[in-house]
Scaffold this motif. Structure first.
Motif, mmCIF file in Angstrom:
data_model
loop_
_atom_site.group_PDB
_atom_site.id
_atom_site.type_symbol
_atom_site.label_atom_id
_atom_site.label_comp_id
_atom_site.label_asym_id
_atom_site.label_seq_id
_atom_site.Cartn_x
_atom_site.Cartn_y
_atom_site.Cartn_z
ATOM 1 N N GLN A 156 32.331 37.660 42.017
ATOM 2 C CA GLN A 156 31.372 38.554 41.348
ATOM 3 C C GLN A 156 31.803 40.016 41.438
ATOM 4 N N GLU A 157 32.485 40.374 42.517
ATOM 5 C CA GLU A 157 32.770 41.788 42.779
ATOM 6 C C GLU A 157 34.106 42.272 42.225
ATOM 7 N N ASP A 197 37.419 43.065 39.780
ATOM 8 C CA ASP A 197 37.508 43.555 38.400
ATOM 9 C C ASP A 197 37.979 42.471 37.436
ATOM 10 N N THR A 241 32.372 37.974 35.647
ATOM 11 C CA THR A 241 33.639 38.715 35.746
ATOM 12 C C THR A 241 34.619 38.231 34.681
ATOM 13 N N GLN A 301 38.086 37.137 32.767
ATOM 14 C CA GLN A 301 39.245 36.365 33.207
ATOM 15 C C GLN A 301 40.508 36.776 32.448
#
Length: 284
Positions: free
Chosen positions: A32-33, A35, A56, A58
């Motif tokens: 989740q965190e 980049d 996030t 991909q």
């Protein structure tokens, strides 16, 4: 660990090998965190992200595009981006191209943080019932040719527990090759569909495994765990050595060849065995 805030971090994130409940809280938080998530198959990973409501973005990173993608990912990390590396299942870098990215980051002094989780080879070994104190992971054998034969020749004399991966359509051939090189009596465990609904551990010897799958179609991905060769060498009396030498010589083997063969099976040096062979009447 002290980390330069101007440089990004590569996270090596383990994902479930079948059962989504094996996803860790830490792995979810990291995904989740960061980049960016570098995924072996973005469609496959997309299902995982959707399940855990992770939004996030991909980027694909797999066997066929790794050389082109590697400089791009390294550049992003050097400019402060954080990236999570994931594979389709299990721990990245184990039998997949993740190694190249990890090595490139290590060479560039980019921080690497592993987020541990499920790994099929360790899961299979832990439940195999075979020795776990010493083992060797070989991944997928070469499909055919000299490289495959050489690998099997080495494994034939391996004393540690052996772990292999194999696909269902190649399982029968691999079992046949293992029987030819390691012997039909070698203990083996076939673990398939690990952590999934139809998880199965089949235990026996290689000969029985071949018979088991002769009329049964292999299904699911297999992790194969094989017992290493026994390191216990027999201690023989001089009379017993002479008897075994005589048996080999009667079969048409020379005294020199017989001494060499017996030396491989015992704790005695070939020269000592050959001296005993010279006392046997009849010379070849």
């Amino acid at each position: 660990m002290q980390i330069d805030s101007k440089i990004g971090i590569l996270y090596i994130v383990a994902t479930p090998i079948g059962n989504l409940e094996d996803m860790t809280f830490r792995a979810i938080r990291i995904l989740q965190e960061v980049d960016l998530i570098a995924a072996e198959d973005t469609r496959h990973t997309g299902k995982l992200l959707h399940h855990f409501q992770i939004k996030t973005p991909q980027i694909s990173y797999h066997e066929h595009n790794r050389h082109q993608r590697l400089p791009e990912l390294i550049n992003k990390l050097l400019t402060g981006k954080t990236i999570a590396l994931v594979t389709d299942a299990g721990m990245p870098g184990i039998s997949d191209p993740g190694y190249d990215l990890v090595k490139a980051c290590a060479d560039a002094n980019i921080p690497i943080i592993p987020i541990p989780g499920a790994c099929a080879c360790i899961v299979a070994l832990s439940a195999s019932g075979l020795p776990t104190d010493r083992f060797i992971f070989e991944g997928f054998l070469a499909v055919k040719g000299k490289e495959r034969r050489l690998s099997l020749e080495v494994l034939k004399n391996e004393s540690r527990t052996i772990i292999l991966y194999e696909s269902p359509h190649r399982l029968r051939q691999t079992l046949a090759d293992l029987g030819n090189f390691l012997g039909m009596d070698r203990e083996i465990v076939l673990a398939r569909e690990l952590t999934k609904l139809y998880e199965e551990f089949w235990r026996g010897n290689i000969g029985d495994a071949i018979a088991h799958y002769t009329n049964r179609e292999p299904q699911g991905e297999f992790t194969i765990v094989i017992a290493g060769i026994s390191t216990v060498t027999p201690i023989l009396s001089e009379e017993a050595i002479k008897a075994q030498l005589q048996e080999l010589i009667n079969q048409g083997v020379t005294k020199s060849q017989a001494s060499r063969e017996l030396a491989e099976k015992t704790a005695l040096p070939r020269r000592q065995i050959y001296q005993i062979a010279l006392t046997i009447i009849g010379d070849r």
